[in-house]
Each structure stands twice: as structure tokens, then as C-alpha cells.
Scaffold this motif. Structure first.
Motif, PDB file in Angstrom:
ATOM      1  N   TYR A 109       0.904  -1.208  -0.010  1.00 33.37           N
ATOM      2  CA  TYR A 109       0.043   0.022   0.087  1.00 33.37           C
ATOM      3  C   TYR A 109       1.060   1.105  -0.101  1.00 33.37           C
ATOM      4  O   TYR A 109       0.564   2.239  -0.754  1.00 33.37           O
ATOM      5  CB  TYR A 109      -0.850   0.073   1.302  1.00 33.37           C
ATOM      6  N   HIS A 112       2.280   1.828  -3.167  1.00 34.39           N
ATOM      7  CA  HIS A 112       1.510   1.712  -4.401  1.00 34.39           C
ATOM      8  C   HIS A 112       1.975   0.585  -5.460  1.00 34.39           C
ATOM      9  O   HIS A 112       1.836   0.892  -6.537  1.00 34.39           O
ATOM     10  CB  HIS A 112       1.479   3.043  -4.959  1.00 34.39           C
ATOM     11  N   GLU A 113       2.114  -0.577  -4.820  1.00 35.17           N
ATOM     12  CA  GLU A 113       2.453  -1.615  -5.740  1.00 35.17           C
ATOM     13  C   GLU A 113       1.548  -2.792  -5.707  1.00 35.17           C
ATOM     14  O   GLU A 113       1.692  -3.850  -6.245  1.00 35.17           O
ATOM     15  CB  GLU A 113       3.816  -2.252  -5.436  1.00 35.17           C
ATOM     16  N   PHE A 114       0.364  -2.789  -4.974  1.00 35.23           N
ATOM     17  CA  PHE A 114      -0.487  -4.079  -4.943  1.00 35.23           C
ATOM     18  C   PHE A 114      -0.823  -4.400  -6.194  1.00 35.23           C
ATOM     19  O   PHE A 114      -0.686  -5.593  -6.571  1.00 35.23           O
ATOM     20  CB  PHE A 114      -1.675  -3.455  -3.971  1.00 35.23           C
ATOM     21  N   GLY A 115      -1.519  -3.715  -7.085  1.00 28.28           N
ATOM     22  CA  GLY A 115      -1.674  -4.062  -8.421  1.00 28.28           C
ATOM     23  C   GLY A 115      -0.481  -4.644  -9.200  1.00 28.28           C
ATOM     24  O   GLY A 115      -0.931  -5.563  -9.923  1.00 28.28           O
ATOM     25  N   GLU A 116       0.468  -4.151  -8.956  1.00 28.95           N
ATOM     26  CA  GLU A 116       1.891  -4.630  -9.811  1.00 28.95           C
ATOM     27  C   GLU A 116       2.210  -6.089  -9.527  1.00 28.95           C
ATOM     28  O   GLU A 116       2.322  -7.096 -10.029  1.00 28.95           O
ATOM     29  CB  GLU A 116       2.771  -3.595  -9.733  1.00 28.95           C
ATOM     30  N   ARG A 117       1.983  -6.112  -8.149  1.00 35.26           N
ATOM     31  CA  ARG A 117       2.453  -7.507  -7.518  1.00 35.26           C
ATOM     32  C   ARG A 117       1.299  -8.723  -7.684  1.00 35.26           C
ATOM     33  O   ARG A 117       1.625  -9.772  -8.012  1.00 35.26           O
ATOM     34  CB  ARG A 117       2.600  -7.430  -5.810  1.00 35.26           C
ATOM     35  N   LEU A 118       0.098  -8.275  -7.712  1.00 36.48           N
ATOM     36  CA  LEU A 118      -0.996  -9.058  -8.263  1.00 36.48           C
ATOM     37  C   LEU A 118      -0.692  -9.499  -9.574  1.00 36.48           C
ATOM     38  O   LEU A 118      -0.937 -10.788  -9.752  1.00 36.48           O
ATOM     39  CB  LEU A 118      -2.294  -8.570  -7.833  1.00 36.48           C
ATOM     40  N   ARG A 119      -0.637  -8.639 -10.379  1.00 35.44           N
ATOM     41  CA  ARG A 119      -0.498  -9.099 -11.578  1.00 35.44           C
ATOM     42  C   ARG A 119       0.714  -9.958 -11.887  1.00 35.44           C
ATOM     43  O   ARG A 119       0.546 -10.736 -12.749  1.00 35.44           O
ATOM     44  CB  ARG A 119      -0.228  -7.579 -12.769  1.00 35.44           C
ATOM     45  N   TYR A 120       1.774  -9.468 -11.413  1.00 30.64           N
ATOM     46  CA  TYR A 120       3.174 -10.627 -11.417  1.00 30.64           C
ATOM     47  C   TYR A 120       2.707 -12.001 -10.997  1.00 30.64           C
ATOM     48  O   TYR A 120       2.977 -12.798 -11.762  1.00 30.64           O
ATOM     49  CB  TYR A 120       4.158 -10.105 -10.616  1.00 30.64           C
ATOM     50  N   GLU A 123       0.302 -13.553 -13.437  1.00 28.32           N
ATOM     51  CA  GLU A 123       1.313 -13.901 -14.969  1.00 28.32           C
ATOM     52  C   GLU A 123       2.061 -14.876 -14.694  1.00 28.32           C
ATOM     53  O   GLU A 123       2.414 -15.984 -15.399  1.00 28.32           O
ATOM     54  CB  GLU A 123       2.047 -12.490 -15.164  1.00 28.32           C
TER      55      GLU A 123
END
Length: 161
Positions: A109, A112-120, A123
Motif C-alpha cells: 500500500y 503503491h505496488e499492490f496491483g503490480e504484485r498481483l499482476r506479477y 502472470e
């Protein structure tokens, strides 16, 4: 329990400073756990010791295979199992996961990397399922994405005392 706490503090400090937990720390912890179990429970202590040491290996081997969890973290949980037996190490692991999740959510939080880590993660799973080819989970990821799980294990121990 002072011995287990001392081993866990030593392991966490080594992990934070050197990014590894020395095998000597693990060996001392296992020996102390075995002695503790034998004195506390007699012959049954050997069974509790072995069950507690083997359970983390069985449950977490897959996470190590994908390099989602380090070998030192699993060995530290084996030490916990040596002292507390199978049920104790399982409870400690659950507490540790909750602590790690809470810390991770705060870190993600704030960065601001929550979306990036979830996408990683999604993938990574998708690539593995499609290709069947193994690669380390954090391969090519920013260095600050790594997390010393030995610290949540230490907190899980302290919460269990």
C-alpha cells in the motif's frame, strides 16, 4: 522457550543482515529442540520432535521449489517444530503467515505496488500452467520485493509463548 526465542532472534538477524540463515544456527536449534523434547516428554518426545521437524518440509517443499519461500525459513520452522511438535509448528506457521500478510499489505500500500504484485503473481501462475516450465518466482523482480519471512516466524513464536 528462551532457547527457541534466542535461536529465532539469531536467525532473523542473520537473515536481515546476510540474507541467509546459517546452517550452524539451525543445527544448534535442532539439537536443543531434540534435547528439550526428550527431557519434557521422554520417548514420546522423539516422535513429537520428528513430526514437528518433518511437517514443515512436507507442507512447504512446494513453496521452496518455486522459490517463494527460502530454505532457511523452512529450516527455521523445522526448529520450531522440534521444540513444539507438529501442532505447535502448524500454529506458529499460521500466525507467521498472518503477520507476513499484514506487513506485506502495508508495504504494498505504501509503495503503491499492490496491483503490480498481483499482476506479477497471476502472470507467473498462468505462464507456469501454460508452459509447464519452472522458473524462480522472484526471477527478474526488483530487489525490494524480497521479504525476510524469518521475522514473521519470530513474531509467530513470540505470539505463541
Amino acid at each position: 522457550m528462551i532457547s527457541l526465542t534466542g535461536i529465532a532472534v539469531t536467525a532473523a538477524l542473520c537473515d536481515l543482515w546476510a540474507e541467509r540463515i546459517p546452517n550452524a544456527v539451525i543445527a544448534v536449534g535442532l539439537a536443543m529442540g531434540l534435547v528439550y523434547q526428550l527431557f519434557a516428554e521422554g520417548p514420546l518426545g522423539l516422535i513429537l520432535f520428528l513430526g514437528g521437524v518433518l511437517l514443515p518440509l512436507l507442507l512447504l517443499g512446494g513453496l521452496y521449489y518455486f522459490r517463494m519461500l527460502g530454505a532457511g525459513d523452512i529450516k527455521l520452522l523445522c526448529v520450531v517444530g522440534g521444540f513444539w511438535g507438529p501442532l505447535g509448528v502448524l500454529a506458529c506457521f499460521v500466525r507467521s503467515v498472518f503477520v507476513a500478510a499484514a506487513v506485506s499489505i502495508v508495504i504494498l500500500y505504501r509503495r503503491h505496488e499492490f496491483g503490480e504484485r498481483l499482476r506479477y503473481f497471476l502472470e507467473y501462475v498462468n505462464t507456469y500452467l501454460e508452459s509447464g516450465q519452472w522458473k524462480p518466482y522472484l526471477d527478474g523482480v526488483k530487489e525490494n520485493a524480497r521479504f525476510c519471512f524469518s521475522v514473521p516466524i519470530l513474531v509467530g513464536i513470540l505470539l505463541g509463548l
